[in-house]
Design a protein around this motif. Structure first.
Motif, short mmCIF file in Angstrom:
data_model
loop_
_atom_site.label_atom_id
_atom_site.label_comp_id
_atom_site.label_asym_id
_atom_site.label_seq_id
_atom_site.Cartn_x
_atom_site.Cartn_y
_atom_site.Cartn_z
N LEU A 281 67.72 -20.37 30.90
CA LEU A 281 68.25 -21.39 29.99
C LEU A 281 69.34 -22.20 30.67
O LEU A 281 69.36 -23.45 30.57
CB LEU A 281 68.79 -20.72 28.73
CG LEU A 281 69.49 -21.64 27.72
CD1 LEU A 281 68.51 -22.64 27.15
CD2 LEU A 281 70.12 -20.82 26.60
N LEU A 282 70.26 -21.53 31.37
CA LEU A 282 71.33 -22.23 32.07
C LEU A 282 70.77 -23.18 33.12
O LEU A 282 71.25 -24.31 33.27
CB LEU A 282 72.29 -21.24 32.71
CG LEU A 282 73.19 -20.43 31.76
CD1 LEU A 282 73.99 -19.40 32.54
CD2 LEU A 282 74.13 -21.36 30.99
N ARG A 283 69.74 -22.73 33.85
CA ARG A 283 69.16 -23.59 34.88
C ARG A 283 68.53 -24.84 34.25
O ARG A 283 68.70 -25.96 34.74
CB ARG A 283 68.10 -22.82 35.69
CG ARG A 283 67.40 -23.67 36.76
CD ARG A 283 68.43 -24.27 37.72
NE ARG A 283 67.88 -25.33 38.54
CZ ARG A 283 67.56 -25.19 39.82
NH1 ARG A 283 67.70 -24.01 40.42
NH2 ARG A 283 67.11 -26.20 40.52
N VAL A 284 67.82 -24.66 33.14
CA VAL A 284 67.21 -25.80 32.47
C VAL A 284 68.30 -26.75 31.96
O VAL A 284 68.19 -27.98 32.09
CB VAL A 284 66.32 -25.33 31.30
CG1 VAL A 284 65.82 -26.54 30.49
CG2 VAL A 284 65.13 -24.55 31.82
N LEU A 285 69.37 -26.21 31.37
CA LEU A 285 70.45 -27.04 30.86
C LEU A 285 71.11 -27.84 31.97
O LEU A 285 71.37 -29.04 31.82
CB LEU A 285 71.50 -26.17 30.16
CG LEU A 285 71.12 -25.62 28.78
CD1 LEU A 285 72.17 -24.61 28.31
CD2 LEU A 285 71.00 -26.75 27.77
N VAL A 286 71.37 -27.19 33.11
CA VAL A 286 71.99 -27.89 34.24
C VAL A 286 71.09 -29.01 34.72
O VAL A 286 71.54 -30.14 34.99
CB VAL A 286 72.31 -26.90 35.38
CG1 VAL A 286 72.71 -27.65 36.64
CG2 VAL A 286 73.42 -25.95 34.97
#
Length: 411
Positions: A281-286
């Motif tokens: 999720l963090l990677r997609v958000l970034v």
């Protein structure tokens, strides 16, 4: 004056629909339904669609934020409160065009960005010419913020700030008497400048002029809200969040003689932060933020950002709370109420910092700070909001006749 223009734009972000004509709709992602029955889920979907077709309404918003659990600081010194009551009428087509343009700002070349600002300026003129708003705002600032501003600027802002303003036919009206109630010092300054009663400005003409032509602040106000909405509507992000979201239908209530269905949506952040889904999720958000802002990170920056968020999230997640309550009409599925609640316990983070060798300020040693944010939105008079009227005996003042100090005072 840019502050007042940005405030008007910010109010738009609380608009639950947008009044877009049906033929222009882009498909909305379905609401999170969890284990709801098919009928209950359909009610949420119907509410989304109905609110998109609302072109006027009344809104009452109450926001409270505070930090407790610091023994050396009084709780009221860290409390912020804001109450807004507003009536809004919007031109659906202009509003939708602004919504579509704002997220694109800053993603292209300087030449294209210049064209986008020009487009936004034209849209702002159309918006202010066609929109009508009546806004009454009351705000209480935390004592610590007041002391910090006084120490930095030499002048203490008022503890209580009241603002009453109207937008109609391209003119912005401000009740200076209401503003003067904030403090004796402000009243005296306004009296020296002969700013009393209702005063009005030809906002459209001023936006067209060089005096207020800069639209960057307004674009940023719109962008933040639109980007947040885009992220929450991203299909990949929604798929990663869905297993950790619970939706329940609570007991029905009655509002203004009408039966409403009440839904509670909550996020199990502790379980999410402990799973590999959180890293994805963090990677997609970034990646998505990089796409939206036009400033993607390199691999090293991405890795450090994700690692930092994971460390903080793992510390905060165990005692966090994220919850939303919605009240929707059973017969006519208008959204009558929407509230958000956030609770974060920072004591674990302080313990982590202390173990890492960081020297904590004296007031935080042994403290267990808990941050809470509660926002409550109540909507009514759908497509039947009362008209916004020009204030009686309002005095129209040309801004180009004022010096910059007086303009800053009004802002």
């Amino acid at each position: 004056m840019q502050f007042l223009a940005a405030l008007l734009m910010s109010v738009l972000l609380w608009w639950p629909g947008g009044g877009v004509a049906q033929q222009d709709w882009e498909p909305l992602p379905p609401p999170f339904c969890g284990e709801l029955s098919e009928a209950d889920c359909q009610l949420l979907i119907d509410s989304q669609e109905m609110m998109r077709n609302v072109s006027s309404l009344r809104l009452s918003m109450a926001l409270e934020a505070d930090v407790t659990g610091i023994p050396t600081i009084a709780e009221e010194d860290l409390a912020f409160e804001m109450q807004i009551d507003t009536t809004m009428h919007l031109d659906p087509e202009v509003y939708e065009r602004m919504r579509r343009l704002a997220p694109e700002m800053g993603k292209d070349s300087d030449e294209e960005l210049s064209d986008q600002y020009e487009q936004l300026g034209d849209l702002l003129v159309q918006f202010y010419e066609t929109a009508a708003m009546d806004i009454q705002l009351q705000m209480a600032l935390p004592r610590l913020l007041i002391d910090a501003v006084e120490q930095e600027e030499g002048v203490a802002p008022p503890e209580q700030i009241g603002l009453e303003m109207r937008l109609l036919d391209g003119y912005m009206y401000i009740n200076m008497e209401k503003l003067a109630e904030s403090s004796p010092e402000l009243r005296a300054q306004l009296e020296r400048e002969r700013m009393n009663g209702w005063i009005g400005f030809d906002l459209v003409s001023q936006i067209r002029s060089d005096l207020l032509r800069s639209t960057s602040g307004t674009a940023e106000s719109l962008q933040m809200g639109m980007w947040s909405a885009q992220l929450m509507n991203d299909e990949t992000i929604r798929q990663l969040l869905e297993p950790y979201i619970t939706v329940q239908r609570l007991d029905d209530e009655e509002r203004n003689g009408e039966q409403v269905a009440v839904f509670r949506t909550s996020l199990d952040f502790a379980r999410l932060a402990a799973r590999p889904d959180f890293s994805r999720l963090l990677r997609v958000l970034v990646d998505r933020v990089g796409e939206l802002t036009g400033e993607p990170m390199n691999d090293q920056e991405i890795g450090l950002t994700i690692l930092g968020f994971q460390m903080i999230a793992n510390v905060l997640a165990r005692s966090s709370q994220f919850e939303m309550i919605q009240a929707i009409g059973v017969d006519a599925p208008y959204l009558h109420r929407q509230s958000f609640s956030v609770r974060l316990d920072f004591s674990g983070l302080l313990t982590f910092l202390a173990l890492a060798g960081e020297e904590l300020p004296a007031e935080l040693q042994g403290a267990r700070p808990i941050f809470t944010l509660d926002a409550d939105f109540r909507y009514s008079d759908f497509d039947a909001a009362p008209p916004v009227e020009k204030p009686a005996r309002a005095r129209i003042i040309p801004l180009d006749s004022l010096d910059q100090e007086t303009i800053n005072l009004i802002s």
